[in-house]
Motif scaffolding. Sequence first.
Motif, PDB file in Angstrom:
ATOM      1  N   HIS A 147       0.832  -1.199   0.000  1.00  0.00           N
ATOM      2  CA  HIS A 147       0.000   0.000   0.000  1.00  0.00           C
ATOM      3  C   HIS A 147       0.871   1.255   0.000  1.00  0.00           C
ATOM      4  CE1 HIS A 147       1.106   0.261   4.215  1.00  0.00           C
ATOM      5  NE2 HIS A 147       0.655  -0.959   4.395  1.00  0.00           N
ATOM      6  N   PRO A 148       0.301   2.429  -0.303  1.00  0.00           N
ATOM      7  CA  PRO A 148       1.080   3.677  -0.297  1.00  0.00           C
ATOM      8  C   PRO A 148       1.527   4.072   1.110  1.00  0.00           C
ATOM      9  CG  PRO A 148      -0.944   3.917  -1.582  1.00  0.00           C
ATOM     10  CD  PRO A 148      -1.069   2.647  -0.802  1.00  0.00           C
ATOM     11  N   LEU A 177      -6.190   8.407  -2.552  1.00  0.00           N
ATOM     12  CA  LEU A 177      -5.367   7.410  -1.868  1.00  0.00           C
ATOM     13  C   LEU A 177      -6.259   6.496  -1.025  1.00  0.00           C
ATOM     14  CD1 LEU A 177      -2.338   9.594  -0.695  1.00  0.00           C
ATOM     15  CD2 LEU A 177      -2.455   8.037  -2.651  1.00  0.00           C
ATOM     16  N   PRO A 178      -5.932   5.214  -0.955  1.00  0.00           N
ATOM     17  CA  PRO A 178      -6.782   4.279  -0.212  1.00  0.00           C
ATOM     18  C   PRO A 178      -6.667   4.460   1.297  1.00  0.00           C
ATOM     19  CG  PRO A 178      -4.818   3.164  -0.993  1.00  0.00           C
ATOM     20  CD  PRO A 178      -4.801   4.532  -1.616  1.00  0.00           C
ATOM     21  N   THR A 181      -3.450   3.586   3.217  1.00  0.00           N
ATOM     22  CA  THR A 181      -2.244   4.401   3.117  1.00  0.00           C
ATOM     23  C   THR A 181      -1.682   4.671   4.509  1.00  0.00           C
ATOM     24  OG1 THR A 181      -3.044   5.475   1.101  1.00  0.00           O
ATOM     25  CG2 THR A 181      -1.291   6.597   2.322  1.00  0.00           C
ATOM     26  N   TRP A 182      -0.401   4.326   4.695  1.00  0.00           N
ATOM     27  CA  TRP A 182       0.250   4.495   5.995  1.00  0.00           C
ATOM     28  C   TRP A 182       0.689   5.950   6.140  1.00  0.00           C
ATOM     29  CZ3 TRP A 182       1.139   0.102   9.166  1.00  0.00           C
ATOM     30  CH2 TRP A 182       1.790   0.376  10.372  1.00  0.00           C
ATOM     31  N   VAL A 183       0.343   6.565   7.257  1.00  0.00           N
ATOM     32  CA  VAL A 183       0.660   7.972   7.497  1.00  0.00           C
ATOM     33  C   VAL A 183       1.797   8.086   8.504  1.00  0.00           C
ATOM     34  CG1 VAL A 183      -0.198  10.142   8.458  1.00  0.00           C
ATOM     35  CG2 VAL A 183      -1.649   8.796   6.929  1.00  0.00           C
ATOM     36  N   TYR A 184       2.856   8.796   8.101  1.00  0.00           N
ATOM     37  CA  TYR A 184       3.994   9.075   8.970  1.00  0.00           C
ATOM     38  C   TYR A 184       3.956  10.569   9.312  1.00  0.00           C
ATOM     39  CZ  TYR A 184       5.714   4.687   6.934  1.00  0.00           C
ATOM     40  OH  TYR A 184       5.854   3.384   6.512  1.00  0.00           O
ATOM     41  N   SER A 191      -0.284   6.536  11.684  1.00  0.00           N
ATOM     42  CA  SER A 191      -1.713   6.330  11.525  1.00  0.00           C
ATOM     43  C   SER A 191      -1.953   5.796  10.118  1.00  0.00           C
ATOM     44  CB  SER A 191      -2.456   7.663  11.747  1.00  0.00           C
ATOM     45  OG  SER A 191      -3.862   7.486  11.683  1.00  0.00           O
ATOM     46  N   THR A 192      -3.203   5.775   9.704  1.00  0.00           N
ATOM     47  CA  THR A 192      -3.568   5.476   8.316  1.00  0.00           C
ATOM     48  C   THR A 192      -4.543   6.546   7.851  1.00  0.00           C
ATOM     49  OG1 THR A 192      -5.484   4.105   8.896  1.00  0.00           O
ATOM     50  CG2 THR A 192      -3.335   2.983   8.679  1.00  0.00           C
ATOM     51  N   LEU A 193      -4.676   6.698   6.540  1.00  0.00           N
ATOM     52  CA  LEU A 193      -5.644   7.675   6.039  1.00  0.00           C
ATOM     53  C   LEU A 193      -7.064   7.282   6.428  1.00  0.00           C
ATOM     54  CD1 LEU A 193      -4.511   8.864   2.493  1.00  0.00           C
ATOM     55  CD2 LEU A 193      -4.478  10.094   4.653  1.00  0.00           C
TER      56      LEU A 193
END
Length: 204
Positions: A147-148, A177-178, A181-184, A191-193
């Motif tokens: 995943h993105p 974005l799905p 999507t992993w959020v840094y 987190s994730t989107l």
Amino acid sequence: MTYHGSVHVGGPPAVHELASLIITKIAVGPAATNCYLLRDRLTGDQVLVDAADDAPKLVQLVNGSLAAVVTTHRHRDHWRALAEVAAATGAVTMAGAYDAGAIEVPTAVPLLDGDEIRIGRSLVTALHLAGDAPGAVALLYDDPKGHPHLFTGDCLSGKEPHGPAPLDLMTGPLADLPDETWVYPAHGDDSTLGAERKALGLQA
């Protein structure tokens, strides 16, 4: 070792190993700002996201050559160590084109929406997100084998100190974005989107 994405100042870094890219997360400085070292597995090429503070710690983390430092936005707690890190590593400085003039360290490469940054065989894309600062940029790594992954600066920074992003950030450049999507973020845990959208009431 399982990646957890939770770090604290003075503590060990967290390492997220993807198929082609290794992401090392560390927190530095009085604002506990997260910095991310991106290393291409095949070539060893590296890019640092935000030289926030504690230059000796970041130079030690790099432990070698550094192609570039990308500053996500103009706020000082994201570039206090930039001059020292760039001088020590020879890294090229990059920042959003609309924020570059507000960063005291000269920006060699101003980034526009959609600009690509190559890290060895890996590629990340700059996204202009005018949220926490008018020229803020996020970096998107679209993992070809997963995943993105999105490095958001302060645009999505968890609970502190900036809170969640404005609604338009979730319905503009990030809309396609799905949820996976992993959020840094620049502060706090990952987190994730999907989790961010749910927190903002954009989905059930």
